[in-house]
Design a protein around this motif. Structure first.
Motif, mmCIF file in Angstrom:
data_model
loop_
_atom_site.group_PDB
_atom_site.id
_atom_site.type_symbol
_atom_site.label_atom_id
_atom_site.label_comp_id
_atom_site.label_asym_id
_atom_site.label_seq_id
_atom_site.Cartn_x
_atom_site.Cartn_y
_atom_site.Cartn_z
ATOM 1 N N MET A 158 65.871 -20.265 1.661
ATOM 2 C CA MET A 158 64.806 -21.254 1.804
ATOM 3 C C MET A 158 64.985 -22.378 0.788
ATOM 4 O O MET A 158 64.826 -23.565 1.119
ATOM 5 C CB MET A 158 63.443 -20.581 1.641
ATOM 6 C CG MET A 158 63.093 -19.615 2.759
ATOM 7 S SD MET A 158 61.607 -18.617 2.408
ATOM 8 C CE MET A 158 60.350 -19.893 2.428
ATOM 9 N N TYR A 159 65.307 -22.018 -0.446
ATOM 10 C CA TYR A 159 65.586 -23.038 -1.466
ATOM 11 C C TYR A 159 66.773 -23.908 -1.038
ATOM 12 O O TYR A 159 66.718 -25.138 -1.102
ATOM 13 C CB TYR A 159 65.907 -22.372 -2.797
ATOM 14 C CG TYR A 159 64.721 -21.930 -3.626
ATOM 15 C CD1 TYR A 159 63.504 -22.599 -3.586
ATOM 16 C CD2 TYR A 159 64.840 -20.847 -4.500
ATOM 17 C CE1 TYR A 159 62.428 -22.192 -4.370
ATOM 18 C CE2 TYR A 159 63.778 -20.442 -5.298
ATOM 19 C CZ TYR A 159 62.568 -21.112 -5.222
ATOM 20 O OH TYR A 159 61.526 -20.714 -6.011
ATOM 21 N N GLU A 180 68.082 -24.620 1.821
ATOM 22 C CA GLU A 180 67.859 -25.503 2.967
ATOM 23 C C GLU A 180 67.087 -26.752 2.598
ATOM 24 O O GLU A 180 67.274 -27.810 3.205
ATOM 25 C CB GLU A 180 67.143 -24.735 4.082
ATOM 26 C CG GLU A 180 68.035 -23.686 4.739
ATOM 27 C CD GLU A 180 67.284 -22.817 5.744
ATOM 28 O OE1 GLU A 180 66.029 -22.911 5.778
ATOM 29 O OE2 GLU A 180 67.944 -22.055 6.459
ATOM 30 N N THR A 181 66.228 -26.652 1.589
ATOM 31 C CA THR A 181 65.446 -27.815 1.160
ATOM 32 C C THR A 181 66.198 -28.655 0.136
ATOM 33 O O THR A 181 66.303 -29.880 0.269
ATOM 34 C CB THR A 181 64.097 -27.379 0.561
ATOM 35 O OG1 THR A 181 63.376 -26.628 1.537
ATOM 36 C CG2 THR A 181 63.268 -28.600 0.158
ATOM 37 N N PHE A 182 66.747 -28.008 -0.874
ATOM 38 C CA PHE A 182 67.342 -28.740 -1.991
ATOM 39 C C PHE A 182 68.668 -29.410 -1.636
ATOM 40 O O PHE A 182 69.073 -30.356 -2.313
ATOM 41 C CB PHE A 182 67.531 -27.813 -3.188
ATOM 42 C CG PHE A 182 66.251 -27.375 -3.821
ATOM 43 C CD1 PHE A 182 65.234 -28.281 -4.084
ATOM 44 C CD2 PHE A 182 66.038 -26.042 -4.155
ATOM 45 C CE1 PHE A 182 64.043 -27.881 -4.665
ATOM 46 C CE2 PHE A 182 64.848 -25.630 -4.741
ATOM 47 C CZ PHE A 182 63.853 -26.555 -4.996
ATOM 48 N N ASN A 224 69.248 -31.430 0.517
ATOM 49 C CA ASN A 224 68.988 -32.807 0.941
ATOM 50 C C ASN A 224 68.407 -33.675 -0.167
ATOM 51 O O ASN A 224 68.007 -34.817 0.077
ATOM 52 C CB ASN A 224 68.025 -32.800 2.137
ATOM 53 C CG ASN A 224 68.608 -32.071 3.340
ATOM 54 O OD1 ASN A 224 69.773 -32.257 3.672
ATOM 55 N ND2 ASN A 224 67.810 -31.237 3.979
ATOM 56 N N THR A 251 72.707 -27.543 -5.395
ATOM 57 C CA THR A 251 72.408 -26.142 -5.092
ATOM 58 C C THR A 251 73.581 -25.243 -5.485
ATOM 59 O O THR A 251 74.718 -25.706 -5.585
ATOM 60 C CB THR A 251 72.102 -25.957 -3.600
ATOM 61 O OG1 THR A 251 73.208 -26.451 -2.831
ATOM 62 C CG2 THR A 251 70.845 -26.706 -3.199
ATOM 63 N N GLU A 266 55.826 -17.287 0.951
ATOM 64 C CA GLU A 266 56.294 -18.591 1.411
ATOM 65 C C GLU A 266 55.577 -19.734 0.699
ATOM 66 O O GLU A 266 56.165 -20.782 0.410
ATOM 67 C CB GLU A 266 56.128 -18.707 2.928
ATOM 68 C CG GLU A 266 57.233 -18.037 3.740
ATOM 69 C CD GLU A 266 57.245 -16.512 3.621
ATOM 70 O OE1 GLU A 266 56.213 -15.928 3.202
ATOM 71 O OE2 GLU A 266 58.285 -15.907 3.923
ATOM 72 N N GLU A 268 57.122 -22.904 -1.328
ATOM 73 C CA GLU A 268 56.711 -24.284 -1.027
ATOM 74 C C GLU A 268 56.223 -24.998 -2.277
ATOM 75 O O GLU A 268 56.511 -26.184 -2.487
ATOM 76 C CB GLU A 268 55.612 -24.280 0.029
ATOM 77 C CG GLU A 268 56.077 -23.874 1.414
ATOM 78 C CD GLU A 268 54.919 -23.719 2.395
ATOM 79 O OE1 GLU A 268 53.772 -24.082 2.018
ATOM 80 O OE2 GLU A 268 55.144 -23.247 3.518
ATOM 81 N N VAL A 304 59.277 -25.930 -4.432
ATOM 82 C CA VAL A 304 59.986 -27.053 -3.801
ATOM 83 C C VAL A 304 59.200 -28.352 -3.983
ATOM 84 O O VAL A 304 59.755 -29.396 -4.351
ATOM 85 C CB VAL A 304 60.229 -26.757 -2.312
ATOM 86 C CG1 VAL A 304 60.694 -28.014 -1.588
ATOM 87 C CG2 VAL A 304 61.245 -25.637 -2.143
ATOM 88 N N THR A 305 57.894 -28.296 -3.744
ATOM 89 C CA THR A 305 57.050 -29.486 -3.880
ATOM 90 C C THR A 305 57.069 -30.008 -5.309
ATOM 91 O O THR A 305 57.167 -31.220 -5.548
ATOM 92 C CB THR A 305 55.599 -29.164 -3.468
ATOM 93 O OG1 THR A 305 55.581 -28.744 -2.110
ATOM 94 C CG2 THR A 305 54.698 -30.384 -3.631
ATOM 95 N N GLN A 322 60.506 -31.622 -6.049
ATOM 96 C CA GLN A 322 60.565 -32.929 -5.370
ATOM 97 C C GLN A 322 59.713 -33.967 -6.099
ATOM 98 O O GLN A 322 60.140 -35.118 -6.288
ATOM 99 C CB GLN A 322 60.097 -32.782 -3.919
ATOM 100 C CG GLN A 322 61.056 -32.015 -3.028
ATOM 101 C CD GLN A 322 60.488 -31.774 -1.634
ATOM 102 O OE1 GLN A 322 59.292 -31.539 -1.476
ATOM 103 N NE2 GLN A 322 61.345 -31.811 -0.637
#
Length: 398
Positions: free
Chosen positions: A281-282, A284-286, A288, A294, A379, A383, A386-387, A390
């Motif tokens: 999950m990390y 897939e987000t990081f 980008n 990563t 989850e 989130e 990640v938030t 970001q």
């Protein structure tokens, strides 16, 4: 503007409560198992320890396992069993907890630090080979974050130079290297069961090996160097007789610890699957986000994901790691840094180690940050992490 830019311009933190980087997962089965031992006849040197050792050996497909009071004690015992003595050199990585190198010092040996691979962050086999001298006795590679080291190359180097490989697998319980579980590939392998690890015994560690000589030495070392085995004693006329044959330590694990470990082992599959799911999950987000890098994963390995290390792309940030770290703490994200290079420590500086010794390791240290990762996360926790990342890197981005 102070107070970490007033928590990024005075905004509300992403989380109301603090999320630690790691945490044990204990359920009613674990608690009841420990209670059962507390109500039994044995709190230490009882049957739970042997059962735990046998289950670990079976899990990693090794012939033997010897449990210890903690991972550091286990590594110390492995250094003893390997015959490391004063004047011997042992090659290891600087990106590890200090215990890895300290255990060499306990035996009077000298840790020699090899630089890391810039992609995997594990010890670089090419650097190992360049550091071998007539005094080199062993290699202690570390499966950093849970990703196995390049064992084929390291074991080949060891074979050609007649060296012993003690694998520090404190991070890699359940990891796989080319389809085989870590634990039976090196001469000796150490696993740690600290609360933030894959399974816990509170404190605890274990050495797995296929070598009977090492096994016997480990057993004796953890109990003062004493044996009661008539086959190993100089005399055994009296039935109560025992011999202390060398200076060992009291490094025994208790049955309380072992019982908790046995219960935790039942959940290993879930713990590993959950860690891998969270790491994905990390990823897939990081992937980008240009301000961060990563972790790289070797295709032939299956990491057990003890840690998730995010590397900062400082070329795209206006500040250094310290500011990012502090800002994430303000968001109630329990970040950490693993690790300060061992030879940066004042004690190692007093021993004469240079602070410009392993350039790749030193560069990584300036750029890495550890994010929360443990099976109890949900989850929403992911989130939030990640938030927060970001939010912070966007604010401090160039």
């Amino acid at each position: 503007m102070t107070g970490v830019e007033l928590a990024i311009h005075g905004g509300k933190p992403v989380r109301d409560t603090y999320l630690p980087y790691g945490k044990q997962t204990i359920d009613e089965e674990d608690i009841q198992t420990v209670i059962n031992v507390l109500e039994s006849d044995y709190l230490t040197t009882g049957p739970s320890i042997k059962s735990f050792e046998d289950k670990i050996a079976q899990y990693v497909e090794a012939k033997y396992a010897v449990a210890f009071s903690n991972g550091t004690a286990a590594l110390h015992a492995a250094c003893f069993a390997a015959g490391i003595n004063r004047g011997d050199e042992v090659i290891t990585t600087p990106i590890t907890f200090v215990a890895t190198a300290n255990c060499v010092l306990y035996q009077g040996g000298k840790p020699v630090f090899a630089d890391i691979d810039q992609n995997t962050y594990n010890i670089n086999p090419l650097c190992i080979e360049k550091l071998i001298t007539k005094n080199t006795k062993a290699i202690i590679p570390v499966d950093f974050t849970g990703q196995p080291v390049d064992l084929d190359k390291i074991l080949d180097i060891a074979k050609r130079h007649n060296l012993i490989v003690i694998e520090d697998a404190a991070h890699s319980f359940g990891a796989e290297y080319k389809g085989k579980k870590i634990g039976a590939l090196s001469d000796m392998t150490m696993f740690s069961f600290h609360p933030v690890k894959h399974i816990t015994t509170g404190e605890g560690g274990i050495i797995t090996t296929n070598n009977e000589k090492y096994y016997q030495r480990l057993i004796q070392f953890r109990s003062h160097g004493i044996t009661k085995n008539p086959m190993h004693m100089t005399t055994s006329d009296e039935p109560w007789y025992y011999e202390m044959q060398f200076l060992g330590y009291n490094y025994r694990m208790t049955d309380i610890q072992a019982a908790l470990g046995l219960s935790q082992l039942n959940k290993t599959g879930y713990f590993l699957a959950r860690r891998r799911q969270l790491a994905k999950m990390y990823d897939e987000t990081f992937k980008n986000i240009s301000e961060v890098v990563t972790p790289y994963q070797l295709p032939e390995c299956h990491s057990s994901w003890h840690l998730y290390i995010l590397r900062l792309n400082l070329n795209k940030l206006r500040v250094g790691r310290k500011e990012i770290y502090q800002a994430l703490l303000q968001e109630n994200i329990g970040v950490n840094v693993h690790y300060i290079p061992v030879y940066y420590q004042p004690y190692y500086q007093e021993l004469g180690y240079d602070k410009s010794f392993c350039p790749q390791a030193e560069k990584l240290y300036e750029e890495m940050i550890t994010l929360p990762l443990f099976p109890g996360m949900n989850e929403k926790d992911v989130e939030d992490v990640v938030t927060a990342v970001q939010k912070v890197v966007k604010y401090y981005g160039k």
